[in-house]
Design a protein around this motif. Structure first.
Motif, PDB file in Angstrom:
ATOM      1  N   ARG A 145      -3.688   6.188  -6.785  1.00  0.00           N
ATOM      2  CA  ARG A 145      -4.407   7.437  -7.052  1.00  0.00           C
ATOM      3  C   ARG A 145      -4.369   7.653  -8.548  1.00  0.00           C
ATOM      4  O   ARG A 145      -3.448   7.246  -9.232  1.00  0.00           O
ATOM      5  N   GLY A 148      -2.429  -0.581   4.880  1.00  0.00           N
ATOM      6  CA  GLY A 148      -2.337   0.468   5.897  1.00  0.00           C
ATOM      7  C   GLY A 148      -3.740   0.711   6.434  1.00  0.00           C
ATOM      8  O   GLY A 148      -4.687   0.004   6.097  1.00  0.00           O
ATOM      9  N   LEU A 149      -3.853   1.727   7.261  1.00  0.00           N
ATOM     10  CA  LEU A 149      -5.155   2.077   7.850  1.00  0.00           C
ATOM     11  C   LEU A 149      -5.215   3.588   7.940  1.00  0.00           C
ATOM     12  O   LEU A 149      -4.334   4.220   8.522  1.00  0.00           O
ATOM     13  N   GLY A 150      -6.240   4.148   7.317  1.00  0.00           N
ATOM     14  CA  GLY A 150      -6.416   5.599   7.396  1.00  0.00           C
ATOM     15  C   GLY A 150      -7.115   5.971   8.695  1.00  0.00           C
ATOM     16  O   GLY A 150      -7.782   5.132   9.306  1.00  0.00           O
ATOM     17  N   SER A 153       0.850  -1.191   0.000  1.00  0.00           N
ATOM     18  CA  SER A 153       0.000   0.000   0.000  1.00  0.00           C
ATOM     19  C   SER A 153       0.886   1.242   0.000  1.00  0.00           C
ATOM     20  O   SER A 153       2.085   1.161   0.246  1.00  0.00           O
ATOM     21  N   SER A 164      -8.046   1.708  -0.906  1.00  0.00           N
ATOM     22  CA  SER A 164      -8.850   2.921  -1.120  1.00  0.00           C
ATOM     23  C   SER A 164     -10.316   2.583  -0.992  1.00  0.00           C
ATOM     24  O   SER A 164     -11.173   3.030  -1.770  1.00  0.00           O
ATOM     25  N   GLY A 213       1.070   5.565   1.204  1.00  0.00           N
ATOM     26  CA  GLY A 213       1.045   6.266   2.491  1.00  0.00           C
ATOM     27  C   GLY A 213       2.451   6.458   3.038  1.00  0.00           C
ATOM     28  O   GLY A 213       3.443   6.006   2.451  1.00  0.00           O
ATOM     29  N   ARG A 214       2.523   7.108   4.203  1.00  0.00           N
ATOM     30  CA  ARG A 214       3.833   7.405   4.791  1.00  0.00           C
ATOM     31  C   ARG A 214       4.371   6.232   5.616  1.00  0.00           C
ATOM     32  O   ARG A 214       5.578   6.020   5.690  1.00  0.00           O
ATOM     33  N   THR A 215       3.474   5.482   6.230  1.00  0.00           N
ATOM     34  CA  THR A 215       3.924   4.442   7.185  1.00  0.00           C
ATOM     35  C   THR A 215       4.932   3.462   6.595  1.00  0.00           C
ATOM     36  O   THR A 215       5.930   3.148   7.234  1.00  0.00           O
ATOM     37  N   PRO A 216       4.707   2.964   5.368  1.00  0.00           N
ATOM     38  CA  PRO A 216       5.582   1.882   4.889  1.00  0.00           C
ATOM     39  C   PRO A 216       6.947   2.330   4.367  1.00  0.00           C
ATOM     40  O   PRO A 216       7.757   1.492   3.975  1.00  0.00           O
ATOM     41  N   ASP A 233      -3.792  -0.247  -3.989  1.00  0.00           N
ATOM     42  CA  ASP A 233      -4.611   0.869  -4.486  1.00  0.00           C
ATOM     43  C   ASP A 233      -3.705   1.905  -5.120  1.00  0.00           C
ATOM     44  O   ASP A 233      -2.484   1.856  -4.969  1.00  0.00           O
ATOM     45  N   ARG A 248      -9.409   7.540  -7.114  1.00  0.00           N
ATOM     46  CA  ARG A 248      -8.568   6.406  -6.750  1.00  0.00           C
ATOM     47  C   ARG A 248      -9.128   5.116  -7.319  1.00  0.00           C
ATOM     48  O   ARG A 248     -10.321   5.033  -7.619  1.00  0.00           O
ATOM     49  N   THR A 287      -9.022   1.375   4.271  1.00  0.00           N
ATOM     50  CA  THR A 287      -7.830   0.594   3.980  1.00  0.00           C
ATOM     51  C   THR A 287      -7.780   0.398   2.472  1.00  0.00           C
ATOM     52  O   THR A 287      -8.842   0.442   1.825  1.00  0.00           O
ATOM     53  N   ASN A 294       1.072   6.131  -5.791  1.00  0.00           N
ATOM     54  CA  ASN A 294       1.715   5.096  -4.959  1.00  0.00           C
ATOM     55  C   ASN A 294       2.817   4.415  -5.752  1.00  0.00           C
ATOM     56  O   ASN A 294       3.811   3.938  -5.194  1.00  0.00           O
ATOM     57  N   LYS A 319      -3.521   5.651  15.028  1.00  0.00           N
ATOM     58  CA  LYS A 319      -3.888   4.406  14.324  1.00  0.00           C
ATOM     59  C   LYS A 319      -4.304   3.317  15.322  1.00  0.00           C
ATOM     60  O   LYS A 319      -5.176   2.502  15.041  1.00  0.00           O
TER      61      LYS A 319
HETATM   62  C1  6PG Z   1      -3.113   5.338   0.059  1.00  0.00           C
HETATM   63  C2  6PG Z   1      -2.851   4.137   0.921  1.00  0.00           C
HETATM   64  C3  6PG Z   1      -3.764   4.206   2.109  1.00  0.00           C
HETATM   65  C4  6PG Z   1      -2.835   4.250   3.316  1.00  0.00           C
HETATM   66  C5  6PG Z   1      -3.538   4.857   4.500  1.00  0.00           C
HETATM   67  C6  6PG Z   1      -2.534   5.116   5.624  1.00  0.00           C
HETATM   68  O1  6PG Z   1      -3.131   5.211  -1.167  1.00  0.00           O
HETATM   69  O2  6PG Z   1      -3.245   6.409   0.672  1.00  0.00           O
HETATM   70  O3  6PG Z   1      -2.894   2.953   0.260  1.00  0.00           O
HETATM   71  O4  6PG Z   1      -4.680   3.175   2.210  1.00  0.00           O
HETATM   72  O5  6PG Z   1      -2.405   2.934   3.620  1.00  0.00           O
HETATM   73  O6  6PG Z   1      -4.102   6.089   4.082  1.00  0.00           O
HETATM   74  O7  6PG Z   1      -1.625   6.097   5.196  1.00  0.00           O
HETATM   75  P1  6PG Z   1      -0.426   6.596   6.136  1.00  0.00           P
HETATM   76  O8  6PG Z   1       0.513   5.431   6.250  1.00  0.00           O
HETATM   77  O9  6PG Z   1       0.193   7.760   5.387  1.00  0.00           O
HETATM   78  O10 6PG Z   1      -1.047   6.979   7.449  1.00  0.00           O
END
Ligand code: 6PG
Length: 226
Positions: free
Chosen positions: A68, A129-131, A38, A138, A40-43, A66, A168, A136, A78, A191
């Motif tokens: 954009r 990830g988890l928003g 996925s 999109s 996002g910033r976390t990974p 997912d 998305r 999760t 992504n 989170k």
């Molecule tokens: C995306 C990601 C999305 C992401 C969560 C968490 O395209 O934005 O796939 O599902 O995993 O939004 O994002 P963060 O890690 O930035 O909190």
């Protein structure tokens, strides 16, 4: 299973060990491994550590849960994030299946991505990830594409309406569950709160992550730092 870590670094170290074991096992058993990640910033830290691991990367296919709807070289995509942080060093040898063909419209491109995904077998590992709103991939709460994404028996992808800031596309729950192992990679107190709510909330339309946590077909591990 829920694995809690004091720091992101400890989480990433244990996660890398598990991923390398699972991907190497897949390569040993089937000659190839399929990894879904996925954005996002976390990974980001995980990606840069993983990219340096001594895996037989030429036998690993990577794609996205997912995407954009922007050009593939757009910083908001992504794909750009994966190319910048994961498809580097040793992992540069991995195959990447793009979900984006921004030379055509979203629907046409989702159709071509759909046919590409149809060629892929059961995934070995899916990392989600988890928003903070409980989304999760999109699959966003209380949205039409979430309903389709949760209930479709055929589509691998759902396309969100053109909502700001980006339209998305997302793998459907069905396609995400066509996997051997799902991981949620979470970091920080916000989170942890969303996860706690998802574990309590019974309405997974309001909390899509629950639809994944509740299913029983696929092992789900939640790795939470902080
Ligand atoms: C995306 C990601 C999305 C992401 C969560 C968490 O395209 O934005 O796939 O599902 O995993 O939004 O994002 P963060 O890690 O930035 O909190």
């Amino acid at each position: 299973e829920l694995l809690r870590f004091d720091t992101d670094a400890e989480l990433v170290q244990r996660f890398i060990e598990r991923l390398c074991k699972q991907l190497s096992q897949a390569i040993a058993e089937r000659g190839e491994a399929y990894l879904v990640v996925s954005g996002g910033r976390t990974p980001i830290k995980l990606f840069s550590e993983l990219s340096q691991q001594p895996l037989d990367w030429a036998r690993v296919t990577i794609t996205l849960a997912d995407e954009r709807w922007v050009a593939a070289d757009d910083a908001a995509s992504n794909e750009c994030l994966v190319r910048m942080h994961l498809l580097q060093h040793r992992a540069a040898a991995a195959k990447f299946v793009s979900l984006l063909d921004s030379t055509v419209g979203a629907a046409a491109s989702a159709r071509s991505a759909e046919s590409k995904l149809a060629q892929l077998p059961t995934f070995d590992v899916v990392i989600l990830g988890l928003g903070e709103d409980g989304h999760t991939a999109s699959l966003f709460p209380c949205s039409a594409e979430l309903e389709t994404g949760l209930t479709t028996k055929t589509a691998a992808l759902v396309v969100t309406p053109t909502t700001a800031p980006h339209q998305r596309i997302s793998m459907s729950l069905r396609r995400l569950l066509d996997s051997r192992q799902i991981y949620f990679h979470l970091s920080g107190a916000a989170k942890a709160d969303v996860l706690a709510r998802a574990l309590k909330d019974t309405n997974h339309l309001a909390m899509p992550v629950r639809a994944v946590l509740q299913q029983t077909q696929v092992p789900v591990s939640v790795l939470l730092a902080g």
